[in-house]
Design an enzyme around this catalytic site. Structure first.
Site, PDB file in Angstrom:
ATOM      1  N   PHE A   1      32.705  36.489  47.520  1.00 45.29           N
ATOM      2  CA  PHE A   1      34.025  36.148  47.153  1.00 45.29           C
ATOM      3  C   PHE A   1      34.977  37.108  46.504  1.00 45.29           C
ATOM      4  O   PHE A   1      36.006  37.424  47.161  1.00 45.29           O
ATOM      5  CB  PHE A   1      34.238  34.859  46.652  1.00 45.29           C
ATOM      6  CG  PHE A   1      35.360  33.985  46.316  1.00 45.29           C
ATOM      7  CD1 PHE A   1      36.223  33.930  47.684  1.00 45.29           C
ATOM      8  CD2 PHE A   1      35.908  33.743  45.177  1.00 45.29           C
ATOM      9  CE1 PHE A   1      37.336  33.385  47.556  1.00 45.29           C
ATOM     10  CE2 PHE A   1      37.278  33.201  45.324  1.00 45.29           C
ATOM     11  CZ  PHE A   1      38.035  32.957  46.384  1.00 45.29           C
TER      12      PHE A   1
ATOM     13  N   LYS B   1      33.710  28.960  40.405  1.00 45.10           N
ATOM     14  CA  LYS B   1      33.669  27.401  40.504  1.00 45.10           C
ATOM     15  C   LYS B   1      32.483  27.067  39.542  1.00 45.10           C
ATOM     16  O   LYS B   1      31.422  26.701  40.316  1.00 45.10           O
ATOM     17  CB  LYS B   1      33.641  27.209  42.268  1.00 45.10           C
ATOM     18  CG  LYS B   1      34.887  27.538  42.900  1.00 45.10           C
ATOM     19  CD  LYS B   1      34.537  27.619  44.240  1.00 45.10           C
ATOM     20  CE  LYS B   1      35.804  27.892  45.158  1.00 45.10           C
ATOM     21  NZ  LYS B   1      35.740  27.777  46.569  1.00 45.10           N
TER      22      LYS B   1
ATOM     23  N   ALA C   1      33.147  33.114  51.822  1.00 42.14           N
ATOM     24  CA  ALA C   1      33.382  34.443  51.807  1.00 42.14           C
ATOM     25  C   ALA C   1      33.540  34.955  53.022  1.00 42.14           C
ATOM     26  O   ALA C   1      34.116  35.819  53.609  1.00 42.14           O
ATOM     27  CB  ALA C   1      32.654  34.992  50.859  1.00 42.14           C
TER      28      ALA C   1
ATOM     29  N   LYS D   1      32.775  19.802  43.700  1.00 41.01           N
ATOM     30  CA  LYS D   1      32.401  19.729  45.039  1.00 41.01           C
ATOM     31  C   LYS D   1      30.950  20.480  45.522  1.00 41.01           C
ATOM     32  O   LYS D   1      30.613  20.074  46.555  1.00 41.01           O
ATOM     33  CB  LYS D   1      33.487  20.340  46.056  1.00 41.01           C
ATOM     34  CG  LYS D   1      33.858  21.754  45.853  1.00 41.01           C
ATOM     35  CD  LYS D   1      33.075  22.622  46.887  1.00 41.01           C
ATOM     36  CE  LYS D   1      33.268  23.979  46.614  1.00 41.01           C
ATOM     37  NZ  LYS D   1      32.456  24.956  46.359  1.00 41.01           N
TER      38      LYS D   1
ATOM     39  N   SER E   1      27.581  27.779  53.162  1.00 35.65           N
ATOM     40  CA  SER E   1      27.760  27.622  51.805  1.00 35.65           C
ATOM     41  C   SER E   1      26.389  27.458  51.157  1.00 35.65           C
ATOM     42  O   SER E   1      25.506  26.943  51.758  1.00 35.65           O
ATOM     43  CB  SER E   1      28.467  26.112  51.686  1.00 35.65           C
ATOM     44  OG  SER E   1      27.970  25.523  50.312  1.00 35.65           O
ATOM     45  N   ARG E   2      26.377  28.212  50.001  1.00 37.44           N
ATOM     46  CA  ARG E   2      25.120  28.145  49.555  1.00 37.44           C
ATOM     47  C   ARG E   2      24.427  26.853  48.975  1.00 37.44           C
ATOM     48  O   ARG E   2      23.473  26.587  49.088  1.00 37.44           O
ATOM     49  CB  ARG E   2      25.265  29.141  48.080  1.00 37.44           C
ATOM     50  CG  ARG E   2      25.185  30.657  48.452  1.00 37.44           C
ATOM     51  CD  ARG E   2      25.194  31.583  47.190  1.00 37.44           C
ATOM     52  NE  ARG E   2      26.404  31.307  46.048  1.00 37.44           N
ATOM     53  CZ  ARG E   2      27.499  31.953  46.213  1.00 37.44           C
ATOM     54  NH1 ARG E   2      27.618  32.644  47.492  1.00 37.44           N
ATOM     55  NH2 ARG E   2      28.274  31.452  45.574  1.00 37.44           N
ATOM     56  N   ASN E   3      25.501  26.050  48.265  1.00 40.73           N
ATOM     57  CA  ASN E   3      25.310  24.692  47.999  1.00 40.73           C
ATOM     58  C   ASN E   3      24.687  23.774  49.030  1.00 40.73           C
ATOM     59  O   ASN E   3      23.573  23.129  48.974  1.00 40.73           O
ATOM     60  CB  ASN E   3      26.043  24.110  47.171  1.00 40.73           C
ATOM     61  CG  ASN E   3      26.553  24.881  45.866  1.00 40.73           C
ATOM     62  OD1 ASN E   3      25.785  24.662  44.871  1.00 40.73           O
ATOM     63  ND2 ASN E   3      27.757  25.618  45.828  1.00 40.73           N
TER      64      ASN E   3
ATOM     65  N   VAL F   1      24.312  32.878  43.220  1.00 33.74           N
ATOM     66  CA  VAL F   1      24.271  31.388  42.226  1.00 33.74           C
ATOM     67  C   VAL F   1      24.869  30.368  43.233  1.00 33.74           C
ATOM     68  O   VAL F   1      25.803  30.432  43.729  1.00 33.74           O
ATOM     69  CB  VAL F   1      24.925  31.433  40.992  1.00 33.74           C
ATOM     70  CG1 VAL F   1      24.649  30.203  40.147  1.00 33.74           C
ATOM     71  CG2 VAL F   1      24.689  32.771  40.071  1.00 33.74           C
TER      72      VAL F   1
END
Lengths: 342, 557
Positions: free
Chosen positions: A12, A101, A145, A196, A259-261, A284
């Protein structure tokens, strides 16, 4: 426009540096000298081509002296350490707009059974506490990103209690491919962008289990309600959650394998263990920590069934199906119970 | 670390010659001062002049509001000539209307605006007469000391020592530092506000510190008796009419304060606005004129002499507040509503009479000056340098800079004002001096409250007297526990304790009971022969208890 600084060379941070470079000269700080050298010589890092108006440095004094507008984009776990290093060179003339975040927790969350509100700080609160900077803001929104680096059109929100910070941030970042909106709801925007993340983990799980769009819409809507409950318990207004940092970011992260999450949830549903998944991630996934933090703050009485269920799955060895049954069998409330007027 | 001390006698003036005091120089050159005020008002009133037709609308609105004020809420202090002035304005506005179609009338509108601002500033403006000040300097301590040391039976004893004044009126703080800062910049004192006695008390305290006189806003209702009104006027009091709430008046008032500060005139503000009705420490400040310190600091740095403005919060700690009954009743009846208790009845004579009564019967007071801060709430070191909360030296100019230049930003300033307000509240809390009376009132009320846990505060206040009696032993234990906790808080720099709190429990209890609200017709606390502690007024007990209600002491009773 004077030179603008970005702190951190994560995905990012790099994408943001490239966007800033559309309007101004950019200096990006890399913790490791070799990364700074690589960016300056190869003009490429983490798969992103680096705009020629971006120069990397490993020198904190240089970036703090040359740039009075700084965008720290550093994982929450390293944020305090970064501030400690920067502090000697920061003064009230600096404007800091962070894009992290995550939350800063005063204690080791694996060692405690509950947390007090005062032990949980947003990044802007941490900046105010650790440095002499007062003009602080945050940037958040649906800003994956990879899409940003592909120059796909997108939008974001910059929030600060100072209109001047929002104005300066917009001036540096707004362009024909990146729309920058303003807000004075800093806490709400920060919390929305943090919370989120775990909703995205749940979305990944649903996808991994093969559920369709109805299921996901239910998750996103009730996920947002849960975010609002948490935000209100911490003194934020529901407003911010209705904007780009709330519903906007939820829609992006809950639908994207970028999205990593989301990927964490998806891979869990596909049977991978949490340790395996974390090993595979290059950066992370803040959502995992957030689930734990929300659980440790349960004493404040907000409603957080999704976080509870995720906690059971991630930290208490529940099967995902068990977690899903748990939330689906809870009593149902009013549809829009998160609005103040209800 | 602040070097706190209690002053024993008035200190020599920091600037010896009164003609060299900024307050004298500024008010002695009234015309230039008011001209500057006016041009600053106009500079900040572009909201009414930029848009065509907007100014006329505003003028009409002002005229309407002034008319309402004079007819609906007239005060004795209103100047009879005022009506004439406003009817003149009315005529002018009408005449503009008649020529409206014949061409540009903006020039005439601006002239009317000019006249109104002139009217306001001339009404507001204070004066400073060294002769009046010298008279006050000489006379006040004697009058004050006689009053303060005299219980009614010896009230008319002519010669009582001024030194005794300090037995009852303790002035504490890092006095040397404050005096040193005065040589480097401008001092703004922001006190807590409990009583009408606050102004004479703080005035005398500041004089005893040897600081050049302060200018301060005083309600127009206090200017009713001509001789006294002239005296206050000549001592630096500018008139503030709280009935006027329209933007031009507020802007004029703010500009007045700002320009006075840029002329290095020491100023006094009550950031809490009106007096604390509940007896609690201020929890939220009204800010109002406080923001002018930030604006003035910016002007000093950008266009002026660069002088620094230092903020010194002060807490006024009384055993007895005359108006306590009225204030607490008002608080209970009208929680949350903004109202001023001062009305037509609060004139100078009334104030003096009541002040006289308070000091003749007051068992003592402590005025505590907090460590000095800059206008952003940073502590300042020995040499006036700002030290941020993280212990780093910072330059005040940096707070105003954008891209390397000092820039005005009203919205930013309003945020800075809030930060300063929060810091002042913190200093109020940390620099409150706990008196024996505060302690006993707190303990007594909490014991009763714990006894009726399921009752609301209102129900507790309505309890019959018999239900509120406290056994002496229970009371003493409570005193000891709370005192122990207070000592911990003092070690953590979270509060200050008066010397009385070192007394043995028995003496401390007796002293507190004697002093708490000592001269109300009903006693606040009394110990009977059986050793029971009782009260005749739960409301007053609640009021005096509230002073310590924000320190988390409840669990220690």
């Amino acid at each position: 426009m004077k030179k603008v600084g970005v702190i951190g060379t994560g995905n990012f941070g790099l994408a943001l540096a490239n966007l800033l470079a559309l309007n101004c000269e950019v200096l990006i700080y890399a913790r490791r000298e070799e990364i700074a050298n690589k960016i300056n010589t190869e003009r490429e890092h983490k798969g992103q081509t680096i705009n020629e108006k971006v120069r990397a440095t490993n020198n904190i004094e240089e970036i703090a002296t040359d740039c009075k507008l700084l965008f720290p984009i550093v994982p929450s776990s390293n944020f305090k350490e970064m501030l400690e290093k920067f502090n000697p060179f920061l003064n009230p003339e600096h404007i800091l707009i962070h894009g992290t975040k995550g939350l800063h927790i005063e204690k080791d969350i694996n060692e405690v059974e509950e947390l007090n509100k005062t032990e949980v700080l947003t990044m802007s609160e941490l900046i105010l506490r650790e440095t002499s900077v007062v003009r602080v803001g945050c940037i958040a929104g649906p800003n994956l990103a990879k899409e940003l680096s592909n120059k796909e059109i997108a939008g974001t929100v910059i929030a600060s209690r100072y209109n001047e910070v929002v104005r300066e941030g917009k001036k540096a970042l707004n362009s024909s491919i990146f729309r920058v909106y303003g807000s004075n709801q800093v806490l709400g925007v920060e919390l929305a962008s943090v919370l989120k993340n775990y909703i995205a983990i749940a979305a990944g799980m649903l996808e991994g289990l093969g559920y369709g769009d109805n299921s996901k819409a239910l998750l996103i809507t009730r996920g947002m309600a849960e975010m609002v409950f948490f935000g209100k318990a911490f003194g934020a207004s529901e407003k911010a959650f209705m904007g780009l940092a709330g519903i906007g970011d939820l829609m992006a992260t809950c639908n994207s394998k970028l999205s990593r999450n989301f990927r964490v949830g998806y891979n869990l549903a596909k049977g991978k263990s949490i340790d395996e998944i974390l090993e595979d991630l290059s950066e992370v996934a803040e959502g995992i920590k957030t689930v734990k933090v929300v659980k440790l703050l349960a004493g404040y009485g907000f409603n957080s069934p999704l976080a509870d269920a995720l906690h059971k799955v991630i930290y208490e060895d529940w099967e995902i199906k068990q977690g899903l049954d748990y939330v689906m069998n809870l009593p149902v409330s009013d549809d829009t119970d998160f609005f103040s007027s209800n | 670390m602040p070097n706190r001390k209690t002053i024993e006698k008035p200190l020599p003036p920091v600037i010896e010659n009164m003609e060299d005091w900024p307050i004298y120089k500024t008010y002695n050159n009234e015309e230039e001062f008011l001209e500057k005020v006016k041009s600053y008002v106009l500079k900040n009133s572009s909201w009414m002049t930029v848009e065509s037709g907007k100014l006329r609308e505003e003028l009409k609105n002002i005229l309407y509001q002034e008319k309402i004020r004079l007819t609906k809420t007239p005060w004795k202090s209103d100047d009879p000539k005022e009506k004439l002035f406003w009817s003149g304005i009315k005529k002018q506005i009408r005449s503009v209307k008649s020529i409206e179609n014949k061409g540009d009338t903006a020039e005439i509108d601006e002239k009317i605006l000019d006249e109104i601002i002139d009217f306001y500033t001339k009404e507001m403006v204070a004066n400073f007469k060294p002769s009046s000040f010298r008279f006050a300097q000489k006379a006040l301590p004697y009058v004050y000391s006689r009053l303060i040391n005299s219980f009614p039976q010896i009230l008319f004893k002519v010669f009582s020592s001024v030194d005794k004044l300090y037995d009852r009126m303790k002035i504490q703080g890092d006095i040397d530092h404050i005096r040193k800062l005065q040589e480097m910049g401008t001092i703004v004192v922001v006190p807590t506000h409990y009583s009408n006695l606050d102004s004479p008390t703080i005035g005398l305290s500041l004089n005893n510190l040897g600081l050049p006189a302060f200018t301060y806003g005083a309600g127009v209702n206090l200017f009713t008796i001509k001789a006294l009104s002239n005296f206050m006027h000549n001592m630096g009091a500018y008139k503030v009419d709280r009935r006027r709430k329209h933007r031009l008046y507020i802007e004029t008032l703010k500009s007045y304060s700002t320009i006075a500060l840029t002329k290095d005139v020491n100023s006094l503000f009550y950031p809490g606005g009106s007096r604390s009705h509940s007896g609690e420490l201020e929890e939220k400040l009204k800010l109002g004129l406080l923001g002018t310190v930030i604006d003035a600091q910016r002007i000093n740095l950008k266009d002026g002499n660069g002088k620094k403005i230092f903020i010194i919060p002060a807490t006024l700690n009384y055993h007895y507040v005359l108006e306590a009954k009225k204030l607490i009743e008002h608080h209970l009846k009208d929680q949350g509503k903004e109202q001023y208790l001062e009305d037509e009845n609060t004139n100078t004579y009334g104030l003096l009479k009541r002040t006289y009564k308070v000091i003749t019967s007051n068992p003592g007071m402590t005025i505590s000056f907090a460590p000095a801060m800059d206008v952003f709430g940073n502590r300042v070191d020995e040499d006036g340098n700002s030290i941020s909360a993280v212990g780093k030296e910072v330059k005040v100019a940096d707070y105003f800079k954008l891209n390397g230049k000092i820039v005005r930003d009203v919205q930013r300033d309003s945020q800075y004002t809030q930060i300063l307000g929060e810091r002042i509240l913190q200093e109020f809390k940390e620099n409150t001096v706990v008196l024996s009376s505060n302690l006993v009132a707190f303990v007594a009320f909490q014991i009763i409250r714990k006894r009726f846990k399921q009752f609301s505060v209102f129900e507790i206040l309505g309890l019959p007297q018999d239900e509120t009696k406290i056994a002496e032993l229970e009371f003493k234990i409570g005193i000891d526990h709370v005192r122990d906790r207070l000592k911990v808080l003092e070690r953590e720099d979270k509060i200050l304790l008066s010397e009385e709190l070192e007394l043995p429990t028995e003496e401390l209890m007796i002293s507190g009971i004697e002093k708490v609200g000592s001269s109300h017709p009903k006693y606040v606390l009394k110990k009977n022969k059986k050793g029971e502690i009782s009260t005749q007024s739960m409301k007053l007990l609640y009021y005096y208890h509230n002073k310590l209600s924000s320190y988390g002491l409840e669990d220690y009773v």
